[in-house]
Design an enzyme around this catalytic site. Structure first.
Site, PDB file in Angstrom:
ATOM      1  N   HIS A   1      80.530  42.405  78.030  1.00 37.89           N
ATOM      2  CA  HIS A   1      80.845  42.386  79.382  1.00 37.89           C
ATOM      3  C   HIS A   1      81.817  41.211  79.830  1.00 37.89           C
ATOM      4  O   HIS A   1      81.621  40.098  79.781  1.00 37.89           O
ATOM      5  CB  HIS A   1      79.329  42.328  80.017  1.00 37.89           C
ATOM      6  CG  HIS A   1      79.786  42.390  81.711  1.00 37.89           C
ATOM      7  ND1 HIS A   1      80.407  43.101  82.281  1.00 37.89           N
ATOM      8  CD2 HIS A   1      79.423  41.460  82.597  1.00 37.89           C
ATOM      9  CE1 HIS A   1      80.202  42.910  83.508  1.00 37.89           C
ATOM     10  NE2 HIS A   1      79.724  41.818  83.857  1.00 37.89           N
TER      11      HIS A   1
ATOM     12  N   HIS B   1      85.423  40.856  82.997  1.00 38.58           N
ATOM     13  CA  HIS B   1      85.900  41.135  84.167  1.00 38.58           C
ATOM     14  C   HIS B   1      87.403  41.160  84.245  1.00 38.58           C
ATOM     15  O   HIS B   1      88.293  40.624  84.954  1.00 38.58           O
ATOM     16  CB  HIS B   1      85.585  40.182  85.421  1.00 38.58           C
ATOM     17  CG  HIS B   1      84.163  40.348  85.742  1.00 38.58           C
ATOM     18  ND1 HIS B   1      83.605  40.533  87.384  1.00 38.58           N
ATOM     19  CD2 HIS B   1      83.045  40.373  85.132  1.00 38.58           C
ATOM     20  CE1 HIS B   1      82.517  40.530  87.513  1.00 38.58           C
ATOM     21  NE2 HIS B   1      82.019  40.611  86.255  1.00 38.58           N
TER      22      HIS B   1
ATOM     23  N   TYR C   1      93.787  57.094  59.357  1.00 41.14           N
ATOM     24  CA  TYR C   1      94.445  56.372  59.813  1.00 41.14           C
ATOM     25  C   TYR C   1      94.262  54.898  59.755  1.00 41.14           C
ATOM     26  O   TYR C   1      93.181  54.579  60.120  1.00 41.14           O
ATOM     27  CB  TYR C   1      94.601  56.874  61.167  1.00 41.14           C
ATOM     28  CG  TYR C   1      95.562  56.252  62.017  1.00 41.14           C
ATOM     29  CD1 TYR C   1      96.795  56.989  62.273  1.00 41.14           C
ATOM     30  CD2 TYR C   1      95.613  55.021  62.835  1.00 41.14           C
ATOM     31  CE1 TYR C   1      98.024  56.434  63.051  1.00 41.14           C
ATOM     32  CE2 TYR C   1      96.706  54.485  63.521  1.00 41.14           C
ATOM     33  CZ  TYR C   1      97.738  54.983  63.694  1.00 41.14           C
ATOM     34  OH  TYR C   1      98.759  54.629  64.524  1.00 41.14           O
TER      35      TYR C   1
ATOM     36  N   ASP D   1      92.716  57.353  70.929  1.00 37.43           N
ATOM     37  CA  ASP D   1      92.382  56.673  69.550  1.00 37.43           C
ATOM     38  C   ASP D   1      91.324  56.132  69.417  1.00 37.43           C
ATOM     39  O   ASP D   1      90.724  55.858  68.427  1.00 37.43           O
ATOM     40  CB  ASP D   1      93.676  55.743  69.373  1.00 37.43           C
ATOM     41  CG  ASP D   1      95.055  56.362  68.786  1.00 37.43           C
ATOM     42  OD1 ASP D   1      94.913  57.466  68.036  1.00 37.43           O
ATOM     43  OD2 ASP D   1      96.070  55.750  68.968  1.00 37.43           O
TER      44      ASP D   1
ATOM     45  N   HIS E   1      81.425  46.884  89.919  1.00 38.17           N
ATOM     46  CA  HIS E   1      81.442  45.621  89.088  1.00 38.17           C
ATOM     47  C   HIS E   1      82.299  45.687  88.084  1.00 38.17           C
ATOM     48  O   HIS E   1      83.297  44.965  88.302  1.00 38.17           O
ATOM     49  CB  HIS E   1      79.894  45.749  88.574  1.00 38.17           C
ATOM     50  CG  HIS E   1      79.378  44.756  88.102  1.00 38.17           C
ATOM     51  ND1 HIS E   1      77.950  44.156  87.709  1.00 38.17           N
ATOM     52  CD2 HIS E   1      80.074  43.610  87.463  1.00 38.17           C
ATOM     53  CE1 HIS E   1      77.844  43.094  87.178  1.00 38.17           C
ATOM     54  NE2 HIS E   1      78.979  42.869  86.996  1.00 38.17           N
TER      55      HIS E   1
END
Lengths: 236, 236, 236, 236
Positions: free
Chosen positions: D100, D102, D234, D125, D176
């Site tokens: 998490h 920002h 790939y 992708d 958020h």
């Protein structure tokens, strides 16, 4: 020069050009690759697939024949985009290096499906006209031989617009991103730097909402031909 | 001081200023140049053409007379923009250094053909009024004596607006990019840093779509004159 | 601790905070300054005027009394914004440090004359409500005692909105740029980092043109009070 | 391998991933955290709360049980977002790491409350479909058990859209910011790099105002499945 020395030199050029991609901010993670063809030796040297740029070594560069079969054993796997590169080398006899990567400004234009208009001399110095954008690939073209077909829509686009990679050494593949060309890996990377920059400039120019006018043909001619061809006198 | 020492010092200042262009993010590849004039020695010192910034050495700086003929033999070729610089030095007797480069924000404004309005004190601290943008060069002006004519439209623009490079030490050439001026190469580079930054600020200010108002004349006066001229008291 | 040691420590904190401005991309050239007040010693320590950040030394920081008279002789000249800082310290008894600089995103909002609305928790974590923007200074306020009057419109704005620098430790001065406050120089710089970032976020949020909604009051309360005050439990 | 060695290895992976956040420009100040779960040992290792990235050491990483109680005494306090991480690990059995943070582009989309449409292959992708955005939390959900409820709206959003974190390893929490998932902390960080980049690309694509079209399903299928699952070929 013996072939081994020659191949080592190509590997080194391809390695240097690949390393420059993250240094110039043209790539995140492993999203880009550079290749060079040697038409006499009938080989293409390209970045290995999935190797992070800061772990690359010159000897990791993968040597293939013109059908994409690797020469040296053992060998790392070549970049998955190899078949697109091979298709383009086969069609465009005058180019010796190709770059494909995902820089932010050029990918945004590719995703919008728009050509990049000539809005100034920064563009005209390197690209003699709008940067083309291919059509979307059809479902069948994606499901089978996708990498070859990516090469084919690029070739189709150049043909339909009656332009060539010498004058317009770069193109956008719709929904995907840019490819650039050059006489050397270094030059192809420089063309990618220019392409991404003029994509940024063109977007900002349109947003300024001013007297945005396409650059007049005579200014495009002047800037392009003072750097390219027989009458060039700029920065040489 | 003997002339040789003086010329070595000018070369060093011009070298330092050119090296600063990529450090400040004002240039890609070889897209920029800085020059200085010595009006007593009747010479101009300028970046050589086509040399990458990280390979430049002070002694590479090219010394020319005021017609653009190189003095020292052998000499690298001077920047192709030399003739524009010479034209400007001839007209503007109070400037001693010129910078031309292609930074993203200023080039976008140049490509839009718009003047940059004064929207705040960051602008007013350095430029006493809007940053002008020249007219487009005509076809004939581009085809013959292009670099001299680039200088001429700059001069024409300053004259028509009745402004001078002392108060407005920078201008945009339509479809092309910015030129800035200064008493020293260092100062001219700083003016380019400011010009590109206020181009970025002005675009964002307009996009915020708020109570965008031109900065009142009394605030422009205050900020400009607390830094410039006889009543200056700021940062000295 | 003797006063001399205490002053040396303040100088070092002010020096460190000033050096951080260019490291965090908050400043170009010499466009910013940090100060700290010691209310017992009745002194303010501030960056000297016009000295480039990479040439600053801790001992260069200028020590003044609360009227702005320098203590030590000889002394560098204090930042021209000193009188604004003094005005703010006099009014806001709970702040001990002030930062003024010209970062791109916050200056664009200041130039647009708009308050920065609370659009998310990144804002709410540090600022308990919209970032205010002062009115434009009047002509007379600019012509005489400009720096003091800049402090006065900031104070007026906080009063009219019935907010305080403890809850909203930053403000935009119309046409000019941001000021931030803190209990230490370090904290005031961090508040400037946050202010510039939320200015960038708020502009992009509006441009995305989506369900842009102001953050509900209960979410603002939660994020602010889990980091500030007696009930704080976040990152402590 | 004994548990102590295993825990030391997890701590090191979590430490390396946290350090990469500022290196990749994904975080300012202390605004981000990475965790890893070991489902056999029934522990979660997470960044300590409030410690600057450049002061982090591998041994600082906090080890908790699945209810969030720290194991080692003494211990730094775990990141305040720990309870959100625990809620997600409990629901999504196939993920082993969570990030998490920002970053600017992803937070702007989160603040706009919009899903990020698939506009190109860079998106396809890594993410097999639009990046979802949760609903706004209700007042009661914010006032009590806020961190757990943040986890709950994420889970609710995945359920309602009938998608899973294996195919869409990231989500935006309204007002958020983003969370991403992975089989390892390194992979979860890479997914955050991709998420922020495609947020930037999607905004620019819309702004170019061209033939912006969602990427056709067959192209999404091709790009996703040439990198993921049994048919992947790939970059492996």
């Amino acid at each position: 020069m013996c072939n081994e020395t020659k191949i080592a030199e190509i590997k080194d050029r391809v390695y240097q050009a690949n390393r420059r991609l993250p240094e110039e901010g043209l790539v995140k993670l492993t999203w880009g690759n550079v290749s060079e063809i040697d038409r006499k030796l009938k080989i293409v040297v390209i970045k290995p697939s999935g190797v992070p740029y800061d772990e690359l070594k010159p000897e990791d560069m993968v040597v293939c024949d013109l059908q994409g079969k690797t020469f040296e054993k053992p060998s790392l796997k070549p970049s998955s985009d190899l078949l697109t590169h091979l298709m383009l080398y086969q069609q465009f006899k005058d180019i010796s290096a190709i770059v494909h990567t995902h820089p932010s400004h050029a990918v945004a234009w590719a995703q919008s499906g728009r050509e990049v208009p000539v809005y100034g001399t920064t563009h005209a110095d390197t690209f003699y006209g709008d940067i083309p954008c291919t059509r979307q690939l059809l479902e069948a073209e994606v499901q089978t031989e996708y990498e070859e077909n990516t090469g084919k829509v690029i070739i189709e686009c150049f043909k339909e617009k009656e332009i060539c990679p010498q004058a317009i050494p770069g193109i956008l593949v719709f929904s995907h991103g840019p490819f650039t060309f050059g006489a050397t890996p270094e030059k192809a990377v420089e063309n990618m730097i220019v392409l991404d920059e003029i994509c940024q400039l063109a977007k900002a120019t349109e947003e300024l909402n001013g007297n945005t006018v396409r650059t007049p043909q005579y200014l495009l001619d002047k800037h392009y031909y003072r750097k390219h061809g027989k009458t060039a006198y700029y920065g040489q």
